[in-house]
Enzyme design. Structure first.
Site, PDB file in Angstrom:
ATOM      1  N   ASP A 133       4.747  -9.516 -47.657  1.00 16.37           N
ATOM      2  CA  ASP A 133       5.789  -8.381 -46.520  1.00 16.37           C
ATOM      3  C   ASP A 133       5.838  -7.184 -47.165  1.00 16.37           C
ATOM      4  OD1 ASP A 133       6.805 -11.015 -45.278  1.00 16.37           O
ATOM      5  OD2 ASP A 133       8.861 -11.165 -45.969  1.00 16.37           O
ATOM      6  N   ARG A 184       0.695  -7.251 -39.683  1.00 18.08           N
ATOM      7  CA  ARG A 184       2.409  -7.297 -38.683  1.00 18.08           C
ATOM      8  C   ARG A 184       2.937  -5.665 -38.913  1.00 18.08           C
ATOM      9  NH1 ARG A 184       5.954  -9.872 -42.290  1.00 18.08           N
ATOM     10  NH2 ARG A 184       4.275 -12.010 -41.503  1.00 18.08           N
ATOM     11  N   LYS A 201      16.548   5.155 -32.698  1.00 16.73           N
ATOM     12  CA  LYS A 201      16.317   3.898 -32.487  1.00 16.73           C
ATOM     13  C   LYS A 201      14.800   4.145 -31.203  1.00 16.73           C
ATOM     14  CE  LYS A 201      17.447  -0.092 -29.692  1.00 16.73           C
ATOM     15  NZ  LYS A 201      15.699  -0.569 -30.083  1.00 16.73           N
TER      16      LYS A 201
HETATM   17  P1  FDA Z   1      15.226  -4.571 -32.235  1.00 18.53           P
HETATM   18  O1  FDA Z   1      16.301  -4.806 -33.665  1.00 18.53           O
HETATM   19  O2  FDA Z   1      15.416  -3.078 -31.691  1.00 18.53           O
HETATM   20  O3  FDA Z   1      16.237  -5.539 -31.555  1.00 18.53           O
HETATM   21  C1  FDA Z   1      15.244  -6.113 -30.134  1.00 18.53           C
HETATM   22  C2  FDA Z   1      16.702  -7.320 -29.463  1.00 18.53           C
HETATM   23  O4  FDA Z   1      16.426  -8.208 -30.075  1.00 18.53           O
HETATM   24  C3  FDA Z   1      17.690  -6.811 -29.609  1.00 18.53           C
HETATM   25  O5  FDA Z   1      18.389  -6.107 -28.659  1.00 18.53           O
HETATM   26  C4  FDA Z   1      18.287  -8.718 -29.983  1.00 18.53           C
HETATM   27  O6  FDA Z   1      18.364  -9.347 -28.173  1.00 18.53           O
HETATM   28  C5  FDA Z   1      17.470  -8.523 -30.373  1.00 18.53           C
HETATM   29  N1  FDA Z   1      17.114  -8.926 -32.316  1.00 18.53           N
HETATM   30  C6  FDA Z   1      17.012  -8.192 -33.183  1.00 18.53           C
HETATM   31  N2  FDA Z   1      17.283  -8.998 -34.425  1.00 18.53           N
HETATM   32  C7  FDA Z   1      17.991  -9.498 -33.386  1.00 18.53           C
HETATM   33  C8  FDA Z   1      19.194 -10.600 -34.559  1.00 18.53           C
HETATM   34  N3  FDA Z   1      18.971 -10.808 -36.291  1.00 18.53           N
HETATM   35  N4  FDA Z   1      19.436 -12.093 -34.090  1.00 18.53           N
HETATM   36  C9  FDA Z   1      19.287 -11.695 -32.984  1.00 18.53           C
HETATM   37  N5  FDA Z   1      19.294 -11.199 -32.088  1.00 18.53           N
HETATM   38  C10 FDA Z   1      18.048 -10.096 -32.539  1.00 18.53           C
HETATM   39  N6  FDA Z   1      11.007  -5.645 -41.674  1.00 18.53           N
HETATM   40  C11 FDA Z   1      10.640  -5.028 -42.105  1.00 18.53           C
HETATM   41  O7  FDA Z   1      10.738  -4.266 -43.086  1.00 18.53           O
HETATM   42  N7  FDA Z   1       8.915  -5.769 -43.058  1.00 18.53           N
HETATM   43  C12 FDA Z   1       8.737  -6.842 -42.995  1.00 18.53           C
HETATM   44  O8  FDA Z   1       8.095  -7.465 -43.943  1.00 18.53           O
HETATM   45  C13 FDA Z   1       9.317  -7.976 -41.915  1.00 18.53           C
HETATM   46  N8  FDA Z   1       8.852  -8.480 -41.367  1.00 18.53           N
HETATM   47  C14 FDA Z   1       8.626  -9.675 -40.296  1.00 18.53           C
HETATM   48  C15 FDA Z   1       8.406 -10.369 -40.216  1.00 18.53           C
HETATM   49  C16 FDA Z   1       8.801 -10.626 -38.714  1.00 18.53           C
HETATM   50  C17 FDA Z   1       8.196 -12.374 -38.410  1.00 18.53           C
HETATM   51  C18 FDA Z   1       9.394  -9.822 -38.061  1.00 18.53           C
HETATM   52  C19 FDA Z   1      10.283 -10.573 -36.965  1.00 18.53           C
HETATM   53  C20 FDA Z   1      10.386  -9.190 -38.578  1.00 18.53           C
HETATM   54  C21 FDA Z   1       9.757  -8.769 -39.734  1.00 18.53           C
HETATM   55  N9  FDA Z   1      11.160  -7.660 -40.666  1.00 18.53           N
HETATM   56  C22 FDA Z   1      10.503  -6.627 -40.715  1.00 18.53           C
HETATM   57  C23 FDA Z   1      12.343  -7.157 -39.469  1.00 18.53           C
HETATM   58  C24 FDA Z   1      12.215  -5.677 -38.569  1.00 18.53           C
HETATM   59  O9  FDA Z   1      12.034  -4.527 -39.417  1.00 18.53           O
HETATM   60  C25 FDA Z   1      13.086  -5.616 -37.591  1.00 18.53           C
HETATM   61  O10 FDA Z   1      14.080  -5.422 -38.420  1.00 18.53           O
HETATM   62  C26 FDA Z   1      13.361  -6.659 -36.636  1.00 18.53           C
HETATM   63  O11 FDA Z   1      12.545  -7.816 -36.535  1.00 18.53           O
HETATM   64  C27 FDA Z   1      14.585  -6.566 -35.920  1.00 18.53           C
HETATM   65  O12 FDA Z   1      14.088  -5.479 -34.859  1.00 18.53           O
HETATM   66  P2  FDA Z   1      12.968  -5.402 -33.312  1.00 18.53           P
HETATM   67  O13 FDA Z   1      11.960  -5.181 -33.645  1.00 18.53           O
HETATM   68  O14 FDA Z   1      13.154  -6.951 -32.813  1.00 18.53           O
HETATM   69  O15 FDA Z   1      14.207  -4.428 -32.241  1.00 18.53           O
END
Ligand code: FDA
Length: 307
Positions: A133, A184, A201
């Site tokens: 990660d 990733r 954002k």
């Molecule tokens: P965004 O935050 O814009 O969300 C888009 C939509 O997704 C939201 O409107 C909501 O509907 C839904 N959503 C997002 N988060 C949610 C939550 N917690 N609960 C419910 N709904 C939610 N980061 C990092 O810094 N280092 C890492 O190694 C990783 N590893 C990692 C692995 C995997 C498999 C995932 C999916 C994510 C990570 N992350 C991470 C976290 C990543 O950086 C980020 O903070 C989250 O994925 C939230 O961002 P989104 O891309 O989902 O978009």
């Protein structure tokens, strides 16, 4: 600064206060149950089996980070080795994620490297893929160095994460290309200053799409890790338009987040993995999830007010 990021920064700051931590540890049970598979390996393997039954693969992650003693780091290594060995008996794709600060990165880079090498040796023997990660920006450089060192030693079962909110990421991608890395891509989950990271954002999302397309065009294997429907839609459209086959990328989402979408994507024939965290040290993980989504803070507040 964008309001979403102001909220995130505020929550991550408040979550570090001991009294808030105490309250959430006591009263954040609903959120804990939604986002964390359990405290034991057994519970994590059960959650993984339930996902497998629905066509979604699991990324097992033993929670823990920022350890303060060598003894603690070695204990985490022992627990991750137990996880790797437990996966050997499973018929599923075998996949774990870990954090270098869990293996003592803040104490010494050499210690983290040594402990990860031990895990990779065992993982290679058991056919397990290991992803590091990515943590906050002060740790990115050391993380890249450790990744490069281990790839030079010949470990192929190792992947890395890049974050679209950091200005440096495209240069990091250039630097990593010779390794043909399995990457990733995420937006990034930490509180970062404007000197190192986009604070808007829309810019973070635009950069995500740019990096995702570049990685795919370069022919890298990409784990598109997001819940963002717009990005998932664009990934599908772009790969189809460019004739990039479904075995060159996958979608990754977090355990408990958009579970229907996870199943839907799997039914559409995409490889989908859910990141399944487990273990006793779930607080920092949970506070990042609360910071991502204002509704989660309301859930905590409601449970506090509920008596
Ligand atoms: P965004 O935050 O814009 O969300 C888009 C939509 O997704 C939201 O409107 C909501 O509907 C839904 N959503 C997002 N988060 C949610 C939550 N917690 N609960 C419910 N709904 C939610 N980061 C990092 O810094 N280092 C890492 O190694 C990783 N590893 C990692 C692995 C995997 C498999 C995932 C999916 C994510 C990570 N992350 C991470 C976290 C990543 O950086 C980020 O903070 C989250 O994925 C939230 O961002 P989104 O891309 O989902 O978009």
């Amino acid at each position: 600064m964008d309001l979403t990021l102001v909220y995130r920064s505020f929550v991550l700051h408040v979550a570090e206060q001991p009294w808030v931590k105490g309250l959430i540890l006591k009263r954040g049970q609903r959120l804990y149950r939604r986002y964390v598979a359990g405290e034991t390996l057994e519970e994590a393997l059960q959650a993984a089996q339930a996902l497998e039954d629905q066509g979604v693969h699991a990324i097992l992650d033993l929670l823990g980070e920022m350890v303060r003693s060598e003894e603690e780091a070695r204990a985490f290594q022992g627990e991750i080795l137990a996880l790797v060995q437990a996966l050997e008996q499973k018929p599923w794709p075998r996949y774990v994620s870990l954090k270098l600060t869990q293996l003592g990165l803040d104490l010494s880079e050499g210690l983290a490297l040594e402990l990860l090498r031990g895990i990779l040796n065992e993982a290679r023997a058991q056919g397990v893929f290991v992803r590091i990660d990515m943590e906050d920006s002060p740790r990115v450089e050391a993380t890249l160095r450790i990744y490069e060192g281990l790839r030079q030693e010949g470990f192929e079962n190792l992947g890395l994460v890049l974050q679209s909110y950091l200005y440096r990421t495209e240069k990091d991608l250039d630097r990593l290309l010779p390794y043909r890395p399995n990457l990733r891509l995420v937006k990034g989950a930490y509180r970062e200053p404007k000197e190192v990271a986009f604070q808007d954002k829309r810019l973070i999302d635009a950069e995500y799409l740019h990096l995702m397309k570049r990685m795919l065009r370069e022919g890298l294997y990409v784990a598109i890790a997001t819940h963002d429907p717009r990005i998932i839609g664009e990934a599908k459209r772009y790969t189809e338009a460019m004739g990039i086959p479904k075995d060159r990328f996958e979608f990754q989402l977090l355990y408990g987040v958009r579970p229907l979408e996870q199943r839907r994507l799997a039914q559409e024939g995409y490889t989908v993995r859910a990141y399944v965290p487990y273990g006793r040290f779930w607080y920092p993980y949970l506070s990042r999830r609360i910071a991502e989504r204002p509704e989660n803070l309301l859930l905590v507040m409601r449970s506090l007010l509920g008596g």
